[in-house]
Design an enzyme around this catalytic site. Structure first.
Site, PDB file in Angstrom:
ATOM      1  N   HIS A   1      24.270  38.451  69.629  1.00 23.80           N
ATOM      2  CA  HIS A   1      24.696  39.741  69.079  1.00 23.80           C
ATOM      3  C   HIS A   1      25.272  39.550  67.678  1.00 23.80           C
ATOM      4  O   HIS A   1      26.076  38.633  67.467  1.00 23.80           O
ATOM      5  CB  HIS A   1      25.826  40.325  69.915  1.00 23.80           C
ATOM      6  CG  HIS A   1      25.428  40.964  71.199  1.00 23.80           C
ATOM      7  ND1 HIS A   1      25.022  40.260  72.301  1.00 23.80           N
ATOM      8  CD2 HIS A   1      25.421  42.272  71.574  1.00 23.80           C
ATOM      9  CE1 HIS A   1      24.778  41.110  73.288  1.00 23.80           C
ATOM     10  NE2 HIS A   1      25.010  42.327  72.880  1.00 23.80           N
TER      11      HIS A   1
ATOM     12  N   ASN B   1      26.606  30.569  69.490  1.00 22.70           N
ATOM     13  CA  ASN B   1      26.817  31.903  70.028  1.00 22.70           C
ATOM     14  C   ASN B   1      27.966  31.968  71.023  1.00 22.70           C
ATOM     15  O   ASN B   1      28.827  32.832  70.929  1.00 22.70           O
ATOM     16  CB  ASN B   1      25.529  32.376  70.714  1.00 22.70           C
ATOM     17  CG  ASN B   1      25.682  33.722  71.376  1.00 22.70           C
ATOM     18  OD1 ASN B   1      26.314  34.621  70.842  1.00 22.70           O
ATOM     19  ND2 ASN B   1      25.111  33.864  72.573  1.00 22.70           N
TER      20      ASN B   1
ATOM     21  N   ASP C   1      31.452  35.283  47.646  1.00 28.51           N
ATOM     22  CA  ASP C   1      30.609  34.936  46.493  1.00 28.51           C
ATOM     23  C   ASP C   1      29.498  33.963  46.895  1.00 28.51           C
ATOM     24  O   ASP C   1      28.348  34.111  46.482  1.00 28.51           O
ATOM     25  CB  ASP C   1      31.446  34.292  45.378  1.00 28.51           C
ATOM     26  CG  ASP C   1      32.091  35.332  44.472  1.00 28.51           C
ATOM     27  OD1 ASP C   1      31.649  36.507  44.507  1.00 28.51           O
ATOM     28  OD2 ASP C   1      33.036  34.974  43.742  1.00 28.51           O
TER      29      ASP C   1
ATOM     30  N   GLU D   1      26.938  35.739  48.954  1.00 29.67           N
ATOM     31  CA  GLU D   1      26.134  36.599  48.069  1.00 29.67           C
ATOM     32  C   GLU D   1      25.074  35.779  47.340  1.00 29.67           C
ATOM     33  O   GLU D   1      23.920  36.182  47.210  1.00 29.67           O
ATOM     34  CB  GLU D   1      27.036  37.308  47.045  1.00 29.67           C
ATOM     35  CG  GLU D   1      27.869  38.421  47.641  1.00 29.67           C
ATOM     36  CD  GLU D   1      28.568  39.264  46.586  1.00 29.67           C
ATOM     37  OE1 GLU D   1      28.754  38.784  45.448  1.00 29.67           O
ATOM     38  OE2 GLU D   1      28.949  40.410  46.917  1.00 29.67           O
TER      39      GLU D   1
ATOM     40  N   ASP E   1      24.705  42.067  47.688  1.00 29.47           N
ATOM     41  CA  ASP E   1      25.989  42.386  47.065  1.00 29.47           C
ATOM     42  C   ASP E   1      26.859  43.047  48.122  1.00 29.47           C
ATOM     43  O   ASP E   1      26.644  44.205  48.479  1.00 29.47           O
ATOM     44  CB  ASP E   1      25.788  43.311  45.852  1.00 29.47           C
ATOM     45  CG  ASP E   1      27.107  43.660  45.164  1.00 29.47           C
ATOM     46  OD1 ASP E   1      28.171  43.100  45.553  1.00 29.47           O
ATOM     47  OD2 ASP E   1      27.092  44.512  44.257  1.00 29.47           O
TER      48      ASP E   1
ATOM     49  N   GLN F   1      36.331  43.433  43.783  1.00 34.09           N
ATOM     50  CA  GLN F   1      35.320  42.522  44.353  1.00 34.09           C
ATOM     51  C   GLN F   1      35.464  41.129  43.753  1.00 34.09           C
ATOM     52  O   GLN F   1      35.405  40.119  44.456  1.00 34.09           O
ATOM     53  CB  GLN F   1      33.904  43.029  44.063  1.00 34.09           C
ATOM     54  CG  GLN F   1      33.447  44.205  44.901  1.00 34.09           C
ATOM     55  CD  GLN F   1      32.005  44.578  44.579  1.00 34.09           C
ATOM     56  OE1 GLN F   1      31.087  43.792  44.754  1.00 34.09           O
ATOM     57  NE2 GLN F   1      31.806  45.793  44.088  1.00 34.09           N
TER      58      GLN F   1
ATOM     59  N   GLU G   1      36.242  38.370  46.545  1.00 34.71           N
ATOM     60  CA  GLU G   1      35.015  37.669  46.930  1.00 34.71           C
ATOM     61  C   GLU G   1      35.049  36.194  46.532  1.00 34.71           C
ATOM     62  O   GLU G   1      34.231  35.405  46.994  1.00 34.71           O
ATOM     63  CB  GLU G   1      33.793  38.360  46.302  1.00 34.71           C
ATOM     64  CG  GLU G   1      33.576  39.757  46.881  1.00 34.71           C
ATOM     65  CD  GLU G   1      32.354  40.462  46.320  1.00 34.71           C
ATOM     66  OE1 GLU G   1      31.722  39.913  45.386  1.00 34.71           O
ATOM     67  OE2 GLU G   1      32.039  41.550  46.824  1.00 34.71           O
TER      68      GLU G   1
HETATM   69 MN    MN Z   1      27.302  36.357  70.763  1.00 39.74          MN
HETATM   70 MN    MN Z   2      30.051  42.131  46.006  1.00 42.30          MN
END
Ligand code: MN
Ligand code: MN
Length: 280
Positions: free
Chosen positions: A124, A155, A248, A251, A257, A267, A271
């Site tokens: 999930h 997981n 960062d 990203e 972004d 940000q 970030e």
């Molecule tokens: Mn899970």
């Molecule tokens: Mn950003």
């Protein structure tokens, strides 16, 4: 259908001509979020156009998804948790189901991960326990478009321990959180259908429970960012903060972004910093 499309184009053209863009010196207002679960932004500029098959926006009541048809799973899933979304119901078994909101050819079935051969769980992104206010909500998280292949030890242990920590922030520390999670890289495809990411990442923005959330996020806001290796031999007892990183860096690796509805000045700060609080 054809008439409907022309009507839509006509109405769009009309709205553009009636409401021309207005130039003003006022600060830029963030684009209105279509869902609280995407209040911080749309990291990949996903759109609900079937032509956009690898970055297809799905706004669901409990979370928002950018779906990738070629990868057979989400690019990212984004959701908000406050105390109203958490309850005490137990996980309702394993009621995985195909996402009928997707075209039939795009859907992944509950049997497409072939665990016995791959060792990859149906992991999930938005966990059922993050929606434990009702059994129906928990069941809704078992939609296959909310899953990425994750090694069992990732997981069930390391990733799960961070999920649990996120809920403790809400239940025990008076917080509300915004979460975005997804995968990066490829360790191959399961039966040519489902991409196995080399790592899964998660970003958690933590604020005190309250109103007008966006305006309360500032340069001091706590942001937890992790990237965890999706390895079968991952040591299950590894503490999740071991995999701390920055927004960062995520990203840079994903090309997305994140937190784009926040002012860039904010940000830029939140970030770039790695969380120092850890599992407390
Ligand atoms: Mn899970
Ligand atoms: Mn950003």
């Amino acid at each position: 259908m054809k008439h409907l499309r022309f009507l839509t184009i006509f109405l769009f053209a009309l709205s553009v001509s009636v409401f021309p863009s207005i130039s003003t010196s006022a600060p830029v207002t963030p684009a209105p979020a279509v869902s609280v679960h995407m209040a911080l932004g749309n990291p990949s500029n996903a759109t609900p156009s079937l032509a956009n098959e690898d970055n297809f926006l799905m706004v669901k009541p409990l979370f928002v998804i950018s779906y990738n048809k070629s990868k057979g799973g989400p690019n990212w899933v984004s959701w908000h948790i406050d105390s109203s979304e958490l309850g005490t119901f137990a996980r309702p078994g394993s009621p995985f189901f195909s996402d009928t909101a997707l075209p039939a050819a795009w859907r992944i079935t509950k049997n497409d991960y072939h665990f016995a051969e791959t060792g990859m769980d149906r992991g999930h992104m938005c966990p059922s326990a993050d929606r434990s206010h009702s059994v129906a909500n928990m069941k809704a998280t078992f939609v296959m478009s909310n899953m990425l292949p994750q090694s069992a030890n990732l997981n069930r242990h390391v990733w799960a321990s961070l999920e649990d920590y996120g809920r403790r922030l809400v239940n025990d520390q008076g917080k509300e959180v915004y979460i975005i999670a997804g995968g990066v890289g490829s360790k191959g495809m399961i039966k040519g259908k489902v991409n196995i990411p080399t790592a899964t990442w998660k970003i958690i923005v933590v604020i005190d429970a309250g109103e007008n959330d966006l305006s309360r996020i500032n340069k001091n806001t706590r942001v937890i960012a992790v990237k965890m290796p999706n390895n079968l031999d991952l040591e299950s007892s590894t503490p999740w903060p071991t995999f701390m990183t920055t927004v960062d860096k995520i990203e840079e690796e994903t090309g997305y972004d994140f937190l784009s509805n926040l002012p860039t000045s904010i940000q830029k700060v939140i970030e770039a910093k790695e969380d120092t609080i850890g599992d407390q």
